[in-house]
Design a protein around this motif. Structure first.
Motif, PDB file in Angstrom:
ATOM      1  N   LEU A  78       7.536  16.701   1.304  1.00  0.00           N
ATOM      2  CA  LEU A  78       6.783  15.465   1.430  1.00  0.00           C
ATOM      3  C   LEU A  78       7.563  14.298   0.841  1.00  0.00           C
ATOM      4  O   LEU A  78       8.619  14.480   0.224  1.00  0.00           O
ATOM      5  N   ALA A  79       7.036  13.108   1.082  1.00  0.00           N
ATOM      6  CA  ALA A  79       7.651  11.896   0.531  1.00  0.00           C
ATOM      7  C   ALA A  79       6.565  10.878   0.268  1.00  0.00           C
ATOM      8  O   ALA A  79       5.493  10.926   0.888  1.00  0.00           O
ATOM      9  N   VAL A  80       6.848   9.977  -0.652  1.00  0.00           N
ATOM     10  CA  VAL A  80       5.995   8.816  -0.854  1.00  0.00           C
ATOM     11  C   VAL A  80       6.826   7.561  -0.610  1.00  0.00           C
ATOM     12  O   VAL A  80       8.022   7.526  -0.892  1.00  0.00           O
ATOM     13  N   SER A  81       6.150   6.551  -0.063  1.00  0.00           N
ATOM     14  CA  SER A  81       6.801   5.263   0.163  1.00  0.00           C
ATOM     15  C   SER A  81       5.724   4.195   0.034  1.00  0.00           C
ATOM     16  O   SER A  81       4.567   4.509  -0.271  1.00  0.00           O
ATOM     17  N   GLU A  82       6.094   2.956   0.258  1.00  0.00           N
ATOM     18  CA  GLU A  82       5.057   1.923   0.324  1.00  0.00           C
ATOM     19  C   GLU A  82       5.485   0.862   1.321  1.00  0.00           C
ATOM     20  O   GLU A  82       6.678   0.656   1.581  1.00  0.00           O
ATOM     21  N   ASN A  83       4.503   0.189   1.891  1.00  0.00           N
ATOM     22  CA  ASN A  83       4.782  -0.772   2.946  1.00  0.00           C
ATOM     23  C   ASN A  83       5.587  -1.953   2.427  1.00  0.00           C
ATOM     24  O   ASN A  83       6.451  -2.476   3.114  1.00  0.00           O
ATOM     25  N   GLU A  84       5.306  -2.373   1.187  1.00  0.00           N
ATOM     26  CA  GLU A  84       5.928  -3.582   0.661  1.00  0.00           C
ATOM     27  C   GLU A  84       7.380  -3.351   0.244  1.00  0.00           C
ATOM     28  O   GLU A  84       8.154  -4.282   0.168  1.00  0.00           O
ATOM     29  N   ALA A  85       7.727  -2.128  -0.076  1.00  0.00           N
ATOM     30  CA  ALA A  85       9.094  -1.845  -0.539  1.00  0.00           C
ATOM     31  C   ALA A  85       9.590  -0.592   0.170  1.00  0.00           C
ATOM     32  O   ALA A  85       9.670   0.471  -0.430  1.00  0.00           O
ATOM     33  N   ASN A 136      10.168   7.412 -13.235  1.00  0.00           N
ATOM     34  CA  ASN A 136       9.455   6.206 -13.632  1.00  0.00           C
ATOM     35  C   ASN A 136      10.323   5.016 -13.249  1.00  0.00           C
ATOM     36  O   ASN A 136      11.103   4.506 -14.042  1.00  0.00           O
ATOM     37  N   ASP A 137      10.189   4.623 -11.979  1.00  0.00           N
ATOM     38  CA  ASP A 137      11.050   3.560 -11.479  1.00  0.00           C
ATOM     39  C   ASP A 137      10.369   2.937 -10.267  1.00  0.00           C
ATOM     40  O   ASP A 137       9.594   3.612  -9.564  1.00  0.00           O
ATOM     41  N   GLY A 138      10.683   1.676 -10.001  1.00  0.00           N
ATOM     42  CA  GLY A 138      10.040   1.001  -8.887  1.00  0.00           C
ATOM     43  C   GLY A 138       8.532   1.068  -9.060  1.00  0.00           C
ATOM     44  O   GLY A 138       8.023   0.922 -10.173  1.00  0.00           O
ATOM     45  N   PRO A 139       7.807   1.333  -7.988  1.00  0.00           N
ATOM     46  CA  PRO A 139       6.341   1.322  -8.095  1.00  0.00           C
ATOM     47  C   PRO A 139       5.742   2.629  -8.611  1.00  0.00           C
ATOM     48  O   PRO A 139       4.526   2.721  -8.761  1.00  0.00           O
ATOM     49  N   TRP A 140       6.559   3.645  -8.872  1.00  0.00           N
ATOM     50  CA  TRP A 140       6.035   4.997  -9.118  1.00  0.00           C
ATOM     51  C   TRP A 140       6.248   5.484 -10.538  1.00  0.00           C
ATOM     52  O   TRP A 140       7.332   5.335 -11.103  1.00  0.00           O
ATOM     53  N   MET A 157       0.836  -1.201   0.000  1.00  0.00           N
ATOM     54  CA  MET A 157       0.000   0.000   0.000  1.00  0.00           C
ATOM     55  C   MET A 157       0.873   1.254   0.000  1.00  0.00           C
ATOM     56  O   MET A 157       1.814   1.350   0.773  1.00  0.00           O
ATOM     57  N   PRO A 158       0.576   2.208  -0.883  1.00  0.00           N
ATOM     58  CA  PRO A 158       1.390   3.425  -0.922  1.00  0.00           C
ATOM     59  C   PRO A 158       1.061   4.381   0.219  1.00  0.00           C
ATOM     60  O   PRO A 158      -0.084   4.434   0.690  1.00  0.00           O
ATOM     61  N   ASN A 159       2.069   5.126   0.622  1.00  0.00           N
ATOM     62  CA  ASN A 159       1.933   6.091   1.712  1.00  0.00           C
ATOM     63  C   ASN A 159       2.435   7.455   1.278  1.00  0.00           C
ATOM     64  O   ASN A 159       3.437   7.561   0.563  1.00  0.00           O
ATOM     65  N   ASP A 184      -8.983  18.422   4.942  1.00  0.00           N
ATOM     66  CA  ASP A 184      -8.350  18.521   6.264  1.00  0.00           C
ATOM     67  C   ASP A 184      -7.081  19.351   6.147  1.00  0.00           C
ATOM     68  O   ASP A 184      -6.472  19.433   5.075  1.00  0.00           O
ATOM     69  N   LEU A 185      -6.683  19.926   7.281  1.00  0.00           N
ATOM     70  CA  LEU A 185      -5.349  20.514   7.352  1.00  0.00           C
ATOM     71  C   LEU A 185      -4.341  19.367   7.361  1.00  0.00           C
ATOM     72  O   LEU A 185      -4.547  18.356   8.046  1.00  0.00           O
ATOM     73  N   GLY A 186      -3.246  19.496   6.640  1.00  0.00           N
ATOM     74  CA  GLY A 186      -2.209  18.473   6.687  1.00  0.00           C
ATOM     75  C   GLY A 186      -1.636  18.381   8.096  1.00  0.00           C
ATOM     76  O   GLY A 186      -1.377  19.400   8.743  1.00  0.00           O
ATOM     77  N   THR A 187      -1.450  17.168   8.572  1.00  0.00           N
ATOM     78  CA  THR A 187      -0.860  16.939   9.887  1.00  0.00           C
ATOM     79  C   THR A 187       0.659  16.879   9.759  1.00  0.00           C
ATOM     80  O   THR A 187       1.184  16.091   8.960  1.00  0.00           O
ATOM     81  N   GLU A 188       1.348  17.693  10.521  1.00  0.00           N
ATOM     82  CA  GLU A 188       2.811  17.687  10.511  1.00  0.00           C
ATOM     83  C   GLU A 188       3.325  16.285  10.875  1.00  0.00           C
ATOM     84  O   GLU A 188       2.907  15.705  11.880  1.00  0.00           O
ATOM     85  N   LEU A 189       4.181  15.738  10.036  1.00  0.00           N
ATOM     86  CA  LEU A 189       4.716  14.385  10.164  1.00  0.00           C
ATOM     87  C   LEU A 189       3.638  13.306  10.041  1.00  0.00           C
ATOM     88  O   LEU A 189       3.845  12.166  10.476  1.00  0.00           O
ATOM     89  N   GLY A 190       2.534  13.665   9.425  1.00  0.00           N
ATOM     90  CA  GLY A 190       1.463  12.683   9.225  1.00  0.00           C
ATOM     91  C   GLY A 190       1.795  11.721   8.103  1.00  0.00           C
ATOM     92  O   GLY A 190       2.413  12.097   7.101  1.00  0.00           O
ATOM     93  N   THR A 191       1.409  10.439   8.286  1.00  0.00           N
ATOM     94  CA  THR A 191       1.508   9.441   7.228  1.00  0.00           C
ATOM     95  C   THR A 191       0.090   9.057   6.819  1.00  0.00           C
ATOM     96  O   THR A 191      -0.742   8.744   7.665  1.00  0.00           O
ATOM     97  N   TYR A 192      -0.154   9.093   5.516  1.00  0.00           N
ATOM     98  CA  TYR A 192      -1.480   8.815   4.962  1.00  0.00           C
ATOM     99  C   TYR A 192      -1.351   7.695   3.941  1.00  0.00           C
ATOM    100  O   TYR A 192      -0.643   7.843   2.938  1.00  0.00           O
ATOM    101  N   SER A 193      -2.036   6.589   4.175  1.00  0.00           N
ATOM    102  CA  SER A 193      -2.093   5.538   3.163  1.00  0.00           C
ATOM    103  C   SER A 193      -3.166   5.923   2.153  1.00  0.00           C
ATOM    104  O   SER A 193      -4.197   6.476   2.517  1.00  0.00           O
ATOM    105  N   PHE A 194      -2.898   5.614   0.906  1.00  0.00           N
ATOM    106  CA  PHE A 194      -3.896   5.992  -0.112  1.00  0.00           C
ATOM    107  C   PHE A 194      -3.955   4.938  -1.216  1.00  0.00           C
ATOM    108  O   PHE A 194      -3.197   3.993  -1.195  1.00  0.00           O
TER     109      PHE A 194
END
Ligand SMILES: [Zn+2]
Length: 254
Positions: free
Chosen positions: A23-30, A136-140, A1-3, A244-254
């Protein structure tokens, strides 16, 4: 799942608990494929605060030349060097943004000239046009489009994850057709809400109008100025309820 990780949610000056917007994007699987956007502060400390290691960074995207989006670049380089990275660091962006990052790094040349084993910087220039390829690399797959930030060239971004979810980021901009284009049917739109009308930024209600026009599922407001945001949030929700207001250091799965 991407974050999505909101590493910073403030304007150049903001509340005591909000640093500059990064900001950053990551994913749980990688977990070792993190893409970071902007570095107008100690971005790698913020990434660590979101439980992502420094070595997880596969690329840095720099959106535009302003201090609150680029000024931490030399510190980022010092940190990746101290962390022992030896593979190149891709730094991706439009020419004026890359040139600013390069000038900042070069300014420290008397300091780092004798350092052994600094990872090579892999500068990757992005064309200033709609749907320009960024990464254009990995999952993104990440594309960009120019946005409306006065005299400063700047781009918004669209992140498409290989499993389908989409995130869009307005970056700093007055209301822009290209933000609506980038955000079309996105799961999440991160939109700046720094401004008063007509100052090369957007208000919260203007961000909400973009979210509604693009048919996104959720809107997060960032690049927030100092002070009480409750009236601005209420106004935005009148146009787009899932705001919503963005939460400082918040992680959001989408
Ligand atoms: Zn800016």
């Amino acid at each position: 799942m991407p974050n999505l990780h909101l590493l910073g949610t403030g304007a150049a000056i903001s509340d005591p608990h909000r640093t500059t917007t990064m900001l950053a994007v990551s994913e749980n699987e990688a977990p070792h494929h993190t893409v970071v956007v902007d570095c107008g502060g100690d971005v790698l400390q913020r990434l660590q605060a979101c439980d992502r290691p420094i070595d997880s960074v596969e690329a840095l995207i720099v959106t535009h030349a302003h201090m609150d989006h680029t000024s931490g670049f030399p510190l980022l380089m010092e940190k990746v060097w101290l962390d022992g990275r030896d593979r190149p660091l891709p730094v991706v962006g439009i020419e004026p943004a890359l040139a600013q990052a390069d000038r900042l790094w070069t300014a420290y040349e008397p300091v780092h000239a004798g350092w052994e084993g600094i990872p090579p910087i892999d500068w990757q220039e992005v064309t200033q046009k709609r749907d320009a390829m960024v990464w254009n690399d990995g999952p993104w797959t990440v594309t960009a489009a120019p946005v409306n930030h006065g005299d400063t060239p700047n781009v918004g971004l669209r992140f498409e994850h290989q499993s389908g979810p989409v995130l869009a980021y307005s970056c700093d901009t007055a209301p822009s057709e290209n933000v609506v284009h980038l955000a079309q049917d996105a799961d999440l739109l991160v939109h700046e809400a720094n401004g008063t009308p007509g100052d090369n930024h957007s208000t919260a209600p203007e961000a909400a109008e973009a979210a509604a026009a693009a048919n996104v599922d959720r809107l997060l407001l960032v690049h927030l100025p100092p002070g009480d945001k409750s009236a601005a949030l209420k106004e935005a929700r009148a146009t787009f309820s899932h705001t919503d207001l963005g939460t400082e250091l918040g992680t959001y799965s989408f």
